[in-house]
Design an enzyme around this catalytic site. Structure first.
Site, PDB file in Angstrom:
ATOM      1  NE  ARG A 141      -2.673   0.935   3.659  1.00  0.00           N
ATOM      2  CZ  ARG A 141      -3.578   1.120   4.627  1.00  0.00           C
ATOM      3  NH1 ARG A 141      -4.830   1.419   4.314  1.00  0.00           N
ATOM      4  NH2 ARG A 141      -3.259   0.985   5.885  1.00  0.00           N
ATOM      5  CG  ASP A 155      -4.063   3.304  11.417  1.00  0.00           C
ATOM      6  OD1 ASP A 155      -4.986   4.106  11.630  1.00  0.00           O
ATOM      7  OD2 ASP A 155      -4.152   2.363  10.601  1.00  0.00           O
TER       8      ASP A 155
HETATM    9  C1  LIG Z   1      -6.893   2.068   9.500  1.00  0.00           C
HETATM   10  C2  LIG Z   1      -5.994   1.102   8.898  1.00  0.00           C
HETATM   11  O1  LIG Z   1      -5.355   1.390   7.944  1.00  0.00           O
HETATM   12  S1  LIG Z   1      -5.807  -0.420   9.606  1.00  0.00           S
HETATM   13  C3  LIG Z   1      -4.347  -1.054   8.858  1.00  0.00           C
HETATM   14  C4  LIG Z   1      -3.152  -0.310   9.223  1.00  0.00           C
HETATM   15  N1  LIG Z   1      -2.759  -0.563  10.580  1.00  0.00           N
HETATM   16  C5  LIG Z   1      -1.973  -1.607  10.868  1.00  0.00           C
HETATM   17  O2  LIG Z   1      -1.554  -2.293   9.965  1.00  0.00           O
HETATM   18  C6  LIG Z   1      -1.609  -1.888  12.302  1.00  0.00           C
HETATM   19  C7  LIG Z   1      -1.054  -3.260  12.409  1.00  0.00           C
HETATM   20  N2  LIG Z   1      -0.757  -3.643  13.763  1.00  0.00           N
HETATM   21  C8  LIG Z   1       0.352  -3.252  14.397  1.00  0.00           C
HETATM   22  O3  LIG Z   1       1.119  -2.478  13.885  1.00  0.00           O
HETATM   23  C9  LIG Z   1       0.615  -3.854  15.750  1.00  0.00           C
HETATM   24  O4  LIG Z   1      -0.195  -4.982  15.964  1.00  0.00           O
HETATM   25  C10 LIG Z   1       0.405  -2.898  16.934  1.00  0.00           C
HETATM   26  C11 LIG Z   1       1.373  -1.736  16.820  1.00  0.00           C
HETATM   27  C12 LIG Z   1      -1.010  -2.379  16.981  1.00  0.00           C
HETATM   28  C13 LIG Z   1       0.698  -3.665  18.229  1.00  0.00           C
HETATM   29  O5  LIG Z   1       1.996  -4.183  18.108  1.00  0.00           O
HETATM   30  P1  LIG Z   1       2.821  -4.691  19.388  1.00  0.00           P
HETATM   31  O6  LIG Z   1       2.624  -3.711  20.490  1.00  0.00           O
HETATM   32  O7  LIG Z   1       4.218  -4.990  18.939  1.00  0.00           O
HETATM   33  O8  LIG Z   1       2.053  -6.038  19.737  1.00  0.00           O
HETATM   34  P2  LIG Z   1       2.603  -7.292  20.509  1.00  0.00           P
HETATM   35  O9  LIG Z   1       3.609  -6.920  21.542  1.00  0.00           O
HETATM   36  O10 LIG Z   1       1.427  -8.073  20.979  1.00  0.00           O
HETATM   37  O11 LIG Z   1       3.327  -8.120  19.365  1.00  0.00           O
HETATM   38  C14 LIG Z   1       3.741  -9.458  19.538  1.00  0.00           C
HETATM   39  C15 LIG Z   1       4.572  -9.847  18.331  1.00  0.00           C
HETATM   40  O12 LIG Z   1       3.731  -9.804  17.176  1.00  0.00           O
HETATM   41  C16 LIG Z   1       4.298  -8.930  16.212  1.00  0.00           C
HETATM   42  N3  LIG Z   1       3.215  -8.187  15.554  1.00  0.00           N
HETATM   43  C17 LIG Z   1       2.172  -7.537  16.108  1.00  0.00           C
HETATM   44  N4  LIG Z   1       1.384  -7.008  15.169  1.00  0.00           N
HETATM   45  C18 LIG Z   1       1.948  -7.333  13.983  1.00  0.00           C
HETATM   46  C19 LIG Z   1       1.588  -7.073  12.637  1.00  0.00           C
HETATM   47  N5  LIG Z   1       0.472  -6.382  12.327  1.00  0.00           N
HETATM   48  N6  LIG Z   1       2.385  -7.525  11.662  1.00  0.00           N
HETATM   49  C20 LIG Z   1       3.492  -8.238  11.968  1.00  0.00           C
HETATM   50  N7  LIG Z   1       3.897  -8.534  13.224  1.00  0.00           N
HETATM   51  C21 LIG Z   1       3.112  -8.077  14.218  1.00  0.00           C
HETATM   52  C22 LIG Z   1       5.193  -7.984  16.986  1.00  0.00           C
HETATM   53  O13 LIG Z   1       6.184  -7.471  16.127  1.00  0.00           O
HETATM   54  C23 LIG Z   1       5.741  -8.914  18.061  1.00  0.00           C
HETATM   55  O14 LIG Z   1       6.766  -9.681  17.492  1.00  0.00           O
HETATM   56  P3  LIG Z   1       8.069 -10.182  18.302  1.00  0.00           P
HETATM   57  O15 LIG Z   1       7.543 -11.115  19.362  1.00  0.00           O
HETATM   58  O16 LIG Z   1       8.912 -10.871  17.281  1.00  0.00           O
HETATM   59  O17 LIG Z   1       8.710  -8.963  18.885  1.00  0.00           O
HETATM   60  O1  LIG Z   2      -7.114   1.935   5.798  1.00  0.00           O
HETATM   61  C1  LIG Z   2      -8.064   1.568   6.422  1.00  0.00           C
HETATM   62  C2  LIG Z   2      -8.893   2.430   7.179  1.00  0.00           C
HETATM   63  O2  LIG Z   2      -9.800   1.936   7.867  1.00  0.00           O
HETATM   64  O3  LIG Z   2      -8.636   3.648   7.111  1.00  0.00           O
HETATM   65 MG   LIG Z   3      -7.034   4.140   5.695  1.00  0.00          MG
END
Ligand SMILES: CC(=O)SCCNC(=O)CCNC(=O)[C@H](O)C(C)(C)COP(=O)(O)OP(=O)(O)OC[C@H]1O[C@@H](n2cnc3c(N)ncnc32)[C@H](O)[C@@H]1OP(=O)(O)O
Ligand SMILES: O=CC(=O)O
Ligand SMILES: [Mg+2]
Length: 533
Positions: free
Chosen positions: A162, A446
């Site tokens: 993206r 985010d």
């Molecule tokens: C509105 C929108 O656009 S929605 C889409 C865009 N938003 C996103 O993509 C957010 C995705 N999610 C994240 O970034 C994360 O889950 C967060 C920041 C919310 C929380 O992350 P953390 O605080 O690190 O969570 P947590 O401590 O439970 O993570 C455990 C493990 O899973 C991994 N992990 C957590 N979420 C993700 C993810 N989405 N992708 C990959 N790995 C992940 C962490 O890196 C960590 O790995 P490690 O044990 O090797 O260090």
């Molecule tokens: O990118 C996704 C959203 O909900 O914004």
């Molecule tokens: Mg969006």
């Protein structure tokens, strides 16, 4: 045209990314398409002003034939036929990229948008990770010595990248002395380095397209794809795009967006958070009707959100395109089982509703949610990879349904205003520190969710909204007092004084400007970007 890279600091391993040929390709993209992008950004302002004046929106009259026409998008490639669970996450750091690739999801949405803080390091790191992911050889060792490698015992997800939305500049690359266009840089570097490899393996290149506000913006992306395919000698239609329907005007142009991209379209996604942000933004000064309840109360079952998500499935399936669900913000916590249990229950409800509505798959924010999303979709899909064949002819949605905010249930409270201020400042600080997504009070935040928070406050001030819990009118003065109190609360919570002064104080300045400024500023990330190296 001249392209210049203005590196604020050196990023190890940037040479194979910022090659002369790749930069020349970016320069060409700007020469061909930069002018149209600028015109389309201007057109957004005109369209919003017109809607605010009339207080309404409608399906575009000039495209009635497209909506009535009997056409479908191109046949879907094999590697995108089963999208029942997509894990989303920033394309950097490498450990998150590898965790996403190893998560068991069908697709990894590799984000350089809502979930990535676009500092120079992250941008290069993201491209390096995408390069490794395309070649299936990404690995990483953390500072603590933990090894991350891509699994060889599972089918790895298809990567859908993206790029940034059209509004964001990339100041570290200049074209004729002006900041480059973020989306063209992200797409250009990714496509240039990976398109051939991905096309040879049948794995892409695939993109999610964010924050489109008009079908002409989809046409622009389509033209870019056609140009890029020709340039690199890749068959027309190899690129596939899934467009986020995450702005209010785009919800009135779903058919048109798919039509413009029909050779390159994979589907549409219900990007709920930006959609809410856009709705608030669009009618911010158009009266009480548009003032939504506290953010926490605006869920997917509110009538106007149901209308939008139902129309999306109907439109996609009519055109043989995928309907993709969005992001429930509840995040599990491996250290707190009760938080995890609540997240699982909430996310399961969300995915179950989407699967029952006809969606073909959906997003999760965390690897620990992949399995439950897959389960909920498999329950409905059975042996099938998707449910495109399920047409939703029963759905009848018109403009009044999409705009039916008056039926939204809930209140505006002072604690909601406080919560919005806290989240907006906290998220902006984290974003400035180089992290584009963060769990705050067990919810994923985010760029899109933070935009809702700060936009609600601006709108409430401008409408003189009265809070239901304290009976106060939301004024600039009240918000300023609450903001100062929330800054102090955060100061008490952040142990490190340097971190506070480096990131939280500028974040508070950005949010203060956004919520108190007389004029509404279109994107939080634009003033915040000025503070970024
Ligand atoms: C509105 C929108 O656009 S929605 C889409 C865009 N938003 C996103 O993509 C957010 C995705 N999610 C994240 O970034 C994360 O889950 C967060 C920041 C919310 C929380 O992350 P953390 O605080 O690190 O969570 P947590 O401590 O439970 O993570 C455990 C493990 O899973 C991994 N992990 C957590 N979420 C993700 C993810 N989405 N992708 C990959 N790995 C992940 C962490 O890196 C960590 O790995 P490690 O044990 O090797 O260090
Ligand atoms: O990118 C996704 C959203 O909900 O914004
Ligand atoms: Mg969006």
């Amino acid at each position: 045209m001249t392209i210049t890279v203005k590196e604020p600091y050196e990023v190890p391993g940037s040479e194979p990314i910022l090659t002369e040929d790749a930069l020349a390709f970016i320069e060409e993209l700007h020469a061909e398409f930069g002018g149209t992008r600028n015109e389309l950004l201007d057109a957004r302002k005109t369209a919003q002003a017109e809607a605010a004046k009339t207080g309404t929106l409608d399906f575009p009259p000039e495209t009635a034939e497209v909506r009535a026409g009997d056409w479908t998008v191109a046949e879907q490639p094999e590697s995108l036929k089963d999208r029942r669970v997509e894990v989303t996450g920033p394309a950097a750091p490498a450990k998150m990229a590898i965790n996403a690739l190893n998560s068991g999801a069908k697709v990894w949405l590799a984000c350089i948008e809502d979930a990535l803080s676009p500092n120079w390091f992250n941008l290069i790191d993201a491209q390096k990770n995408l390069y490794g992911a395309a070649r299936r050889n990404l690995s990483f060792t953390s500072a603590e010595g933990k090894e991350y490698t891509m699994r060889d015992d599972v089918t790895l997800p298809t990567v859908v990248m993206r790029p940034r939305g059209w509004h964001l500049p990339e100041k570290h690359i200049e074209i004729d002395g002006k900041p480059a266009i973020g989306g063209l840089v992200d797409f250009g570097l990714h496509f240039f380095h990976n398109a051939k490899v991905l096309s040879d393996s049948g794995e892409g290149p695939f993109y999610y397209l964010a924050k489109l506000e008009h079908y002409r913006e989809a046409r622009l992306w389509n033209d870019i794809f056609t140009f890029a395919e020709k340039k690199l000698g890749i068959p027309h239609g190899t690129v596939r795009a899934t467009v986020l329907i995450e702005t209010l005007p785009a919800a009135f142009q779903m058919d048109e967006i798919l039509y413009e991209l029909r050779d390159h379209a994979s589907g549409l996604n219900a990007g709920r958070w930006d959609y809410l942000f856009s709705l608030i933004k669009y009618f911010r000064s158009s009266g009480d009707k548009w003032v939504l309840p506290d953010r926490a109360q605006v869920g997917m079952t509110q009538p106007f959100m149901r209308a939008y998500t139902e129309l999306l499935v109907k439109t996609c399936h009519k055109r043989n395109a995928f309907a993709m669900g969005g992001m429930a913000a509840f995040i599990p916590n491996r250290r707190e089982p009760e938080v995890t249990a609540k997240a699982i229950e909430k996310v399961r409800d969300d995915k179950s509703r989407e699967a029952n509505d006809g969606y073909d798959g959906s997003w999760v924010a965390h690897p620990d949610l992949v399995e439950l999303c897959a389960e909920e979709f498999t329950r409905v899909l059975g042996e099938n990879p998707n449910q495109i064949s399920r047409k939703r002819d029963d759905v009848e949605i018109g403009p009044a349904d999409l705009l039916n905010t008056e039926a939204a249930e809930g209140d505006v409270t002072e604690s909601g205003v406080r919560g919005n201020l806290y989240v907006a400042i906290y998220y902006t600080a984290v974003w400035l520190s180089g992290n584009g997504a963060v769990a705050i009070h067990n919810l994923m935040e985010d760029a899109a969710t933070a935009e809702i928070s700060r936009s609600q406050i601006w709108q409430q001030i401008h409408n003189g909204t009265v809070t239901s819990d304290t009976g106060k009118t939301i004024t600039r003065e009240l918000v300023e007092t609450l903001l100062n109190e929330e800054v102090e609360r955060l100061r008490g919570e952040i142990d490190d004084a340097d971190t506070f002064s480096k990131y939280f104080e500028p974040a508070a300045d950005v949010v203060r400007k956004l919520v108190l400024h007389k004029e509404y500023l279109d994107f939080l990330t634009l003033p915040a970007y000025e503070y970024m190296d």
